[in-house]
Scaffold this motif. Sequence first.
Motif, PDB file in Angstrom:
ATOM      1  N   VAL A  17      -1.618   3.172   2.986  1.00 37.87           N
ATOM      2  CA  VAL A  17      -1.894   3.268   4.415  1.00 37.87           C
ATOM      3  C   VAL A  17      -1.505   2.137   5.416  1.00 37.87           C
ATOM      4  CG1 VAL A  17      -3.951   3.539   6.341  1.00 37.87           C
ATOM      5  CG2 VAL A  17      -3.900   4.902   4.233  1.00 37.87           C
ATOM      6  N   PRO A  18      -2.167   0.855   4.818  1.00 41.21           N
ATOM      7  CA  PRO A  18      -1.517  -0.518   5.604  1.00 41.21           C
ATOM      8  C   PRO A  18      -0.082  -0.752   5.128  1.00 41.21           C
ATOM      9  CG  PRO A  18      -3.000  -0.838   3.694  1.00 41.21           C
ATOM     10  CD  PRO A  18      -3.187   0.489   3.916  1.00 41.21           C
ATOM     11  N   VAL A  19       0.425  -0.306   4.228  1.00 41.98           N
ATOM     12  CA  VAL A  19       1.692  -0.445   4.127  1.00 41.98           C
ATOM     13  C   VAL A  19       2.778   0.306   4.944  1.00 41.98           C
ATOM     14  CG1 VAL A  19       3.776   0.107   2.445  1.00 41.98           C
ATOM     15  CG2 VAL A  19       1.673  -1.190   1.609  1.00 41.98           C
ATOM     16  N   GLY A  20       2.115   1.684   5.053  1.00 44.95           N
ATOM     17  CA  GLY A  20       2.769   2.662   6.163  1.00 44.95           C
ATOM     18  C   GLY A  20       2.602   2.056   7.562  1.00 44.95           C
ATOM     19  N   ILE A  21       1.569   1.330   7.889  1.00 40.79           N
ATOM     20  CA  ILE A  21       1.383   0.840   9.251  1.00 40.79           C
ATOM     21  C   ILE A  21       2.289  -0.091   9.193  1.00 40.79           C
ATOM     22  CG2 ILE A  21      -0.333  -0.570  10.684  1.00 40.79           C
ATOM     23  CD1 ILE A  21      -2.317   1.228   9.486  1.00 40.79           C
ATOM     24  N   GLU A  22       2.509  -1.297   8.424  1.00 38.58           N
ATOM     25  CA  GLU A  22       3.543  -2.205   8.312  1.00 38.58           C
ATOM     26  C   GLU A  22       4.958  -1.733   8.563  1.00 38.58           C
ATOM     27  OE1 GLU A  22       6.423  -5.093   7.145  1.00 38.58           O
ATOM     28  OE2 GLU A  22       6.127  -3.180   6.201  1.00 38.58           O
ATOM     29  N   ARG A  23       5.216  -0.742   7.868  1.00 37.26           N
ATOM     30  CA  ARG A  23       6.566  -0.150   8.143  1.00 37.26           C
ATOM     31  C   ARG A  23       7.001   0.440   9.357  1.00 37.26           C
ATOM     32  NH1 ARG A  23       9.333   0.827   2.968  1.00 37.26           N
ATOM     33  NH2 ARG A  23       8.670  -1.181   1.665  1.00 37.26           N
ATOM     34  N   TYR A  24       6.053   1.370   9.825  1.00 38.13           N
ATOM     35  CA  TYR A  24       6.245   1.789  11.304  1.00 38.13           C
ATOM     36  C   TYR A  24       6.395   0.750  12.030  1.00 38.13           C
ATOM     37  CZ  TYR A  24       5.123   4.646  15.164  1.00 38.13           C
ATOM     38  OH  TYR A  24       5.398   5.620  16.559  1.00 38.13           O
ATOM     39  N   PHE A  25       5.526  -0.166  12.187  1.00 37.22           N
ATOM     40  CA  PHE A  25       5.527  -1.209  13.341  1.00 37.22           C
ATOM     41  C   PHE A  25       6.351  -2.331  13.201  1.00 37.22           C
ATOM     42  CE2 PHE A  25       1.448   0.886  14.144  1.00 37.22           C
ATOM     43  CZ  PHE A  25       1.479   0.882  15.696  1.00 37.22           C
ATOM     44  N   LYS A  26       7.025  -2.153  11.912  1.00 37.71           N
ATOM     45  CA  LYS A  26       8.108  -3.382  11.656  1.00 37.71           C
ATOM     46  C   LYS A  26       7.532  -4.756  11.825  1.00 37.71           C
ATOM     47  CE  LYS A  26      11.907  -0.059  12.682  1.00 37.71           C
ATOM     48  NZ  LYS A  26      13.094   0.115  13.640  1.00 37.71           N
ATOM     49  N   LEU A  27       6.530  -4.983  11.100  1.00 41.21           N
ATOM     50  CA  LEU A  27       5.928  -6.226  11.028  1.00 41.21           C
ATOM     51  C   LEU A  27       6.366  -7.410  10.332  1.00 41.21           C
ATOM     52  CD1 LEU A  27       2.161  -4.828  10.911  1.00 41.21           C
ATOM     53  CD2 LEU A  27       3.617  -5.629  13.101  1.00 41.21           C
ATOM     54  N   GLY A  28       7.147  -7.016   9.227  1.00 43.34           N
ATOM     55  CA  GLY A  28       7.703  -8.167   8.364  1.00 43.34           C
ATOM     56  C   GLY A  28       6.745  -8.689   7.477  1.00 43.34           C
ATOM     57  N   LEU A  29       5.935  -7.947   7.024  1.00 35.79           N
ATOM     58  CA  LEU A  29       4.687  -8.450   6.097  1.00 35.79           C
ATOM     59  C   LEU A  29       4.500  -7.819   4.870  1.00 35.79           C
ATOM     60  CD1 LEU A  29       1.635  -8.869   8.880  1.00 35.79           C
ATOM     61  CD2 LEU A  29       3.310 -10.653   8.026  1.00 35.79           C
ATOM     62  N   SER A  30       5.595  -6.858   4.515  1.00 30.55           N
ATOM     63  CA  SER A  30       5.387  -6.033   3.278  1.00 30.55           C
ATOM     64  C   SER A  30       5.366  -6.932   2.172  1.00 30.55           C
ATOM     65  CB  SER A  30       6.513  -5.146   3.189  1.00 30.55           C
ATOM     66  OG  SER A  30       7.676  -5.840   3.230  1.00 30.55           O
ATOM     67  N   LYS A  31       6.014  -7.906   1.817  1.00 32.05           N
ATOM     68  CA  LYS A  31       6.136  -8.787   0.718  1.00 32.05           C
ATOM     69  C   LYS A  31       4.813  -9.745   0.965  1.00 32.05           C
ATOM     70  CE  LYS A  31      10.951  -9.506  -0.026  1.00 32.05           C
ATOM     71  NZ  LYS A  31      12.270 -10.533  -0.092  1.00 32.05           N
ATOM     72  N   GLU A  32       4.366 -10.173   1.985  1.00 36.02           N
ATOM     73  CA  GLU A  32       3.211 -10.954   2.049  1.00 36.02           C
ATOM     74  C   GLU A  32       1.846  -9.864   1.836  1.00 36.02           C
ATOM     75  OE1 GLU A  32       0.798 -13.822   5.060  1.00 36.02           O
ATOM     76  OE2 GLU A  32       2.620 -12.946   5.532  1.00 36.02           O
ATOM     77  N   MET A  33       1.897  -8.672   2.189  1.00 38.48           N
ATOM     78  CA  MET A  33       0.739  -7.809   1.833  1.00 38.48           C
ATOM     79  C   MET A  33       0.742  -7.595   0.205  1.00 38.48           C
ATOM     80  SD  MET A  33       0.983  -4.838   4.780  1.00 38.48           S
ATOM     81  CE  MET A  33       0.191  -5.035   6.488  1.00 38.48           C
ATOM     82  N   LEU A  34       1.966  -7.172  -0.504  1.00 39.91           N
ATOM     83  CA  LEU A  34       1.994  -6.965  -1.713  1.00 39.91           C
ATOM     84  C   LEU A  34       1.599  -8.072  -2.658  1.00 39.91           C
ATOM     85  CD1 LEU A  34       4.920  -4.349  -1.814  1.00 39.91           C
ATOM     86  CD2 LEU A  34       2.726  -3.904  -1.882  1.00 39.91           C
ATOM     87  N   SER A  35       1.992  -9.057  -2.136  1.00 44.36           N
ATOM     88  CA  SER A  35       1.910 -10.345  -2.829  1.00 44.36           C
ATOM     89  C   SER A  35       0.169 -10.683  -2.784  1.00 44.36           C
ATOM     90  CB  SER A  35       2.556 -11.578  -2.431  1.00 44.36           C
ATOM     91  OG  SER A  35       2.206 -12.815  -2.727  1.00 44.36           O
ATOM     92  N   ALA A  36      -0.384 -10.504  -1.690  1.00 42.53           N
ATOM     93  CA  ALA A  36      -1.832 -11.100  -1.470  1.00 42.53           C
ATOM     94  C   ALA A  36      -2.797  -9.992  -2.381  1.00 42.53           C
ATOM     95  CB  ALA A  36      -2.073 -10.835   0.073  1.00 42.53           C
ATOM     96  N   VAL A  37      -2.470  -8.840  -2.265  1.00 47.98           N
ATOM     97  CA  VAL A  37      -2.919  -7.563  -2.952  1.00 47.98           C
ATOM     98  C   VAL A  37      -2.905  -8.063  -4.522  1.00 47.98           C
ATOM     99  CG1 VAL A  37      -3.330  -5.360  -3.821  1.00 47.98           C
ATOM    100  CG2 VAL A  37      -3.105  -5.909  -1.365  1.00 47.98           C
ATOM    101  N   ALA A  38      -1.652  -8.345  -4.933  1.00 47.60           N
ATOM    102  CA  ALA A  38      -1.501  -8.578  -6.502  1.00 47.60           C
ATOM    103  C   ALA A  38      -2.320  -9.739  -6.894  1.00 47.60           C
ATOM    104  CB  ALA A  38      -0.137  -8.547  -6.644  1.00 47.60           C
ATOM    105  N   ARG A  39      -2.182 -10.776  -6.037  1.00 47.76           N
ATOM    106  CA  ARG A  39      -2.693 -12.138  -6.506  1.00 47.76           C
ATOM    107  C   ARG A  39      -4.142 -11.958  -6.554  1.00 47.76           C
ATOM    108  NH1 ARG A  39      -0.421 -17.145  -3.057  1.00 47.76           N
ATOM    109  NH2 ARG A  39      -2.159 -18.049  -4.359  1.00 47.76           N
ATOM    110  N   MET A  40      -4.783 -11.250  -5.484  1.00 44.84           N
ATOM    111  CA  MET A  40      -6.227 -11.184  -5.498  1.00 44.84           C
ATOM    112  C   MET A  40      -6.766 -10.205  -6.658  1.00 44.84           C
ATOM    113  SD  MET A  40      -8.415  -8.250  -4.758  1.00 44.84           S
ATOM    114  CE  MET A  40      -7.505  -7.207  -3.832  1.00 44.84           C
ATOM    115  N   MET A  41      -5.977  -9.193  -7.081  1.00 41.75           N
ATOM    116  CA  MET A  41      -6.453  -8.475  -8.175  1.00 41.75           C
ATOM    117  C   MET A  41      -6.319  -9.229  -9.469  1.00 41.75           C
ATOM    118  SD  MET A  41      -4.683  -4.783  -7.354  1.00 41.75           S
ATOM    119  CE  MET A  41      -5.148  -4.047  -8.942  1.00 41.75           C
ATOM    120  N   VAL A  42      -5.108  -9.966  -9.497  1.00 37.70           N
ATOM    121  CA  VAL A  42      -5.150 -10.814 -10.861  1.00 37.70           C
ATOM    122  C   VAL A  42      -6.200 -11.901 -11.141  1.00 37.70           C
ATOM    123  CG1 VAL A  42      -3.482 -12.480 -12.225  1.00 37.70           C
ATOM    124  CG2 VAL A  42      -2.845 -10.143 -11.229  1.00 37.70           C
ATOM    125  N   GLN A  43      -6.251 -12.758  -9.723  1.00 33.05           N
ATOM    126  CA  GLN A  43      -7.217 -13.699  -9.803  1.00 33.05           C
ATOM    127  C   GLN A  43      -8.669 -13.354 -10.227  1.00 33.05           C
ATOM    128  OE1 GLN A  43      -4.366 -16.298  -6.482  1.00 33.05           O
ATOM    129  NE2 GLN A  43      -6.427 -15.394  -5.813  1.00 33.05           N
TER     130      GLN A  43
END
Length: 255
Positions: A17-43
């Motif tokens: 859902v947030p990834v779809g919103i990011e893509r639709y509005f072309k926010l340029g945050l996809s890498k930052e979003m995925l990185s934040a989620v991955a780091r949060m889970m691992v940490q």
Amino acid sequence: MDISWWQLASFMIILVVPVGIERYFKLGLSKEMLSAVARMMVQLVLVGVYLQYLFELNSLSVNLLWLLLMLLIGASAIVSKAKLSRKLLYLPVLAGLSLGLFPVLWLMIVYLLAPEPLYSAQYLIPAAGMLLGNCLSGNIVALQRLFGAFEDRKTEYEGALALGATAYQAALPFVQSAMQQSFAPILASMATTGLVTLPGMMTGQILGGVDPLIAIKYQIVILVAIFVTLTVSVSSSLLLSIKTAITINGRVRQS
């Protein structure tokens, strides 16, 4: 009720859902979003494993060392996110966090919770984490507003100095404004808690089977503790930062 790793993994599908919103509005945050989620889970998984070990060990020296590490990382994150000089402001921010954290943490542990032993990691580390975690954004906002004001309202500041004001007197309106903006979110949150929002700690306890009234008591303690820690840490950080970053003649140092 425990949550299986398979259930947790399948729940993560909602991130489309947030990834779809990011893509639709072309926010340029996809890498930052995925990185934040991955780091949060691992940490969080690593911290969970480590906390299990920490709780079993329950060593005073290790617990204090962990608290110190939390403070050092927290101060570093604040200065880094505020995009200000680490050389000038790291120690003032670290001192501000310490002044806000330790008295409140001592009251919570010694007066209210009174675990055996008093340095029990099960109480000490999560309580310190909640207090520090909720102080980060407030300190970042306060420091950004203060040093942004020195740039945006430079004429006002220099005019006050020219009229004979001390550096502290000239900077005081900026400090007041920074504090007001920093405290606004937690004041709004406290004013609507229970009617609009149900805090995470209370909800987690209730889901875990704790009596709702007991959970509410704990939540009141935490919210008050967070508010006091935030106000002390922000005000201390700002005042100490002024002493460090402003020279006797009123010049604002940048590095």
